[in-house]
Motif scaffolding. Sequence first.
Motif, PDB file in Angstrom:
ATOM      1  N   UNK A 191       0.831  -1.203   0.000  1.00 12.16           N
ATOM      2  CA  UNK A 191       0.000   0.000   0.000  1.00 12.16           C
ATOM      3  C   UNK A 191       0.861   1.246   0.000  1.00 12.16           C
ATOM      4  N   UNK A 192       0.397   2.345  -0.604  1.00 12.83           N
ATOM      5  CA  UNK A 192       1.160   3.581  -0.503  1.00 12.83           C
ATOM      6  C   UNK A 192       1.159   4.059   0.943  1.00 12.83           C
ATOM      7  N   UNK A 193       2.221   4.748   1.349  1.00  8.05           N
ATOM      8  CA  UNK A 193       2.279   5.258   2.714  1.00  8.05           C
ATOM      9  C   UNK A 193       2.463   6.764   2.687  1.00  8.05           C
ATOM     10  N   UNK A 194       2.052   7.402   3.760  1.00  6.76           N
ATOM     11  CA  UNK A 194       2.351   8.821   3.937  1.00  6.76           C
ATOM     12  C   UNK A 194       3.735   8.937   4.552  1.00  6.76           C
ATOM     13  N   UNK A 195       4.239  10.157   4.628  1.00  2.17           N
ATOM     14  CA  UNK A 195       5.579  10.354   5.182  1.00  2.17           C
ATOM     15  C   UNK A 195       5.648   9.873   6.630  1.00  2.17           C
ATOM     16  N   UNK A 196       4.559  10.064   7.367  1.00  5.37           N
ATOM     17  CA  UNK A 196       4.571   9.687   8.778  1.00  5.37           C
ATOM     18  C   UNK A 196       4.748   8.183   8.971  1.00  5.37           C
ATOM     19  N   UNK A 197       4.230   7.392   8.023  1.00  2.00           N
ATOM     20  CA  UNK A 197       4.311   5.929   8.165  1.00  2.00           C
ATOM     21  C   UNK A 197       5.513   5.355   7.421  1.00  2.00           C
ATOM     22  N   UNK A 198       6.237   6.203   6.692  1.00  2.00           N
ATOM     23  CA  UNK A 198       7.314   5.698   5.841  1.00  2.00           C
ATOM     24  C   UNK A 198       8.444   5.107   6.690  1.00  2.00           C
ATOM     25  N   UNK A 199       9.103   4.031   6.182  1.00  2.00           N
ATOM     26  CA  UNK A 199      10.240   3.446   6.914  1.00  2.00           C
ATOM     27  C   UNK A 199      11.422   4.408   6.877  1.00  2.00           C
ATOM     28  N   UNK A 200      12.407   4.198   7.772  1.00  2.00           N
ATOM     29  CA  UNK A 200      13.609   5.037   7.699  1.00  2.00           C
ATOM     30  C   UNK A 200      14.368   4.759   6.405  1.00  2.00           C
ATOM     31  N   UNK A 201      15.215   5.643   6.032  1.00  2.00           N
ATOM     32  CA  UNK A 201      15.951   5.474   4.783  1.00  2.00           C
ATOM     33  C   UNK A 201      15.057   5.780   3.614  1.00  2.00           C
TER      34      UNK A 201
END
Lengths: 325, 354
Positions: B275-285
């Motif tokens: 699923x697409x994610x928002x910046x808040x849910x994005x993994x590090x890197x």
Amino acid sequence: MAASGPALGTRAAVLFVGRRLASLVLTLLATSFLVFGAVHLTPGDPARAMLGPHATPAAIAAIHAQYHLDDPFLVQYAHWLGGLSRGDFGRSIQFRQDVTSVLAPRIAVTGELVAYAAALTMLGVLLGVAAAVRPGVVDTGIVVSTTVATAMPSFVVAILLVAIFGVKLGWLPVVGVGDGPVSRLAHLTMPAVALAVSLVGLLARVTRAGVLDQLGREHVEVARARGVPWLRVVRRHALRNALGPILTVGGTLVAGILVTTSIVETAFGIHGLGELLVKSVAQKDLPVVQALALLTVVVFVVMNLVIDVVAALVDPRVALGVRVA
Amino acid sequence: MTDISVLEIDRLTVSLGSGRAARPILDEVTVRVDTGEVVGLVGESGSGKSVTCRAALGLLPRGARVNGSVRVAGTEVVGLRGSGLRALRSRQVAMIYQDPRACVNPVRRIGDFLTEGLRTGLGMSAAQAQERIIELLELVGIRDPRAAMRQFPHEFSGGMLQRMVIAAALAPEPALLLADEPTTALDVTTQAEVIAVLTALRASRGTGMLFVTHDLELASAICDRIYVMYAGRVVEHAPVRRLFTRPRHPYTAALLMSTPTLASTNARLVAIEGRPVGLAEAPPGCSFAGRCVHVRDGCRDTVPPLRPVLERVSTGDALEAATQSAACLFEGELGDLLAPRSVVVPDAVSGCVG
Ligand SMILES: Nc1ncnc2c1ncn2[C@@H]1O[C@H](COP(=O)(O)OP(=O)(O)OP(=O)(O)O)[C@@H](O)[C@H]1O
Ligand code: SF4
Ligand SMILES: [Mg+2]
């Protein structure tokens, strides 16, 4: 592009009002029966209420005969209805006068009182808008005070007002209606405030909720994004669009003032329709009680009609009597 | 193209809330639109396209913390308030929204909506405003504009209403037009008509446009350059042809592969997994790491910067190559692995609007 006519077709409007007036007659008929029945079911003898405990059986019988009190219920009802259709509300038992001439002088003063209270009630719209557009201290202050106001029965307000402005400060007259416009205004001020306080609170809350709802709508954000000044956005978009519920609630509240006048007029010694109702119930003056009850129903039904027409005027999506989408 | 930028978003970083509850939304987004240019902003839901777009209007969510700069026709928008902001909104920049029905006041006549901006913002008289609007309504294809102005929004179809919103947006002759998925709420035929009206009118006035869309095909048809956004960051930026023939970010490549009309005719359609994610849910890197088919060691360690793509293959369009940039740590190694074998790119503008 759908090319329909103006939002409120004249033909549609005439038809609508006609239909509603017809249903008004039916409503009145049903109400008159209920009122008549309810009043008759209450215990007590009007003749005894009028003549006192020491009346002779002959005197009581005479009253009974004069007012047809011994006829069967349906016959009495038919008799009364026949009178109504000729504009005859019967004779008041307590005043020994035609009901119409008992009511007539009182309609003006009660009308003035109700109009005064209704005007004060409109303050609620200002308070509601202020609360909606000023979150924080102003909003909290208005919400808290309108909550208190809403919970205040008019007789409590009346007592407080009399104690403070009438007795302690002596600013305003406590009893009667005065002569001349200035004195009349002074006399009616406390009663009108007593009637309006809880309604101002209610209307403020309805306005606040409606305006807040509109302020959160996309079209309001779009207006701001086009550089429309904030005050204009509030007036022409938020308040304008919230008018429907505000007018509906406001109208119903104003019609309800008529009922509350019985308490307030009695408290302030104003000889209006409300005080008359209280007296007539106590005296079992059935013709007067019935006439006042019918009058109240008419006011409510007519107010509903006005509200529906106005709702269609302020929102083009509302067809008369039908809500689209 | 002139070198005058009507929109310069420079390393715009936006977050909501503060401290531990802070929720990042945009991270160093840089977008430029020049006079007369159409620039696309594409990406999946939640990637921050709308927030970027609205930033140009000074319309960020209440309480947003903002870093970086947003300049519209030379005016800094970040921190702009009051009459300065109103002047910018009423003269320099206008927006067209996804749902025309929601953005027009439903209880007032359409004429009030159309002329309101001109009257309150430009101080025109009712008659002047009406005259200008009637001209524009004719241009966007409204028959009998005078009568239309007396009607209410619910009496029009979505397509007609969107044409009027376009007319209202162009009325003050803004330098910049923002279009946030302006045809998503319309049916297919209407879409094409509205796009035709929009592009023609915009072109005749030389207005710069930032065009937000999910629809890569549409973007390929009307845009000069495209920014691809993923999870609140720009991951690739290139001239339109370049982007569709030589994507340099795995996300762009995956988007192309999942678009029926753009994927090569002999290749399978491949949906992007996850699923697409928002910046808040994005993994590090790299925020695309969770869904990238080329993911490898190191991808989760550092956020890949948006870097100019170095041209290795001589293809003749070196000039365009110099303006392409991508944010993938391994862009150099992946290189042509990402390029679709054959892509059908519709001709600019005319391809879609006919
Ligand atoms: N007013 C707001 N309050 C809180 N979060 C918001 C707000 N507006 C946007 N966001 C968040 O910002 C992120 C980006 O949202 P944005 O609307 O820009 O996405 P988008 O790319 O336009 O998506 P879509 O294609 O669905 O329109 C999302 O994660 C969203 O939850
Ligand atoms: S940095 Fe790694 S995960 Fe991110 S796009 Fe490039 S290869 Fe994929
Ligand atoms: Mg969006």
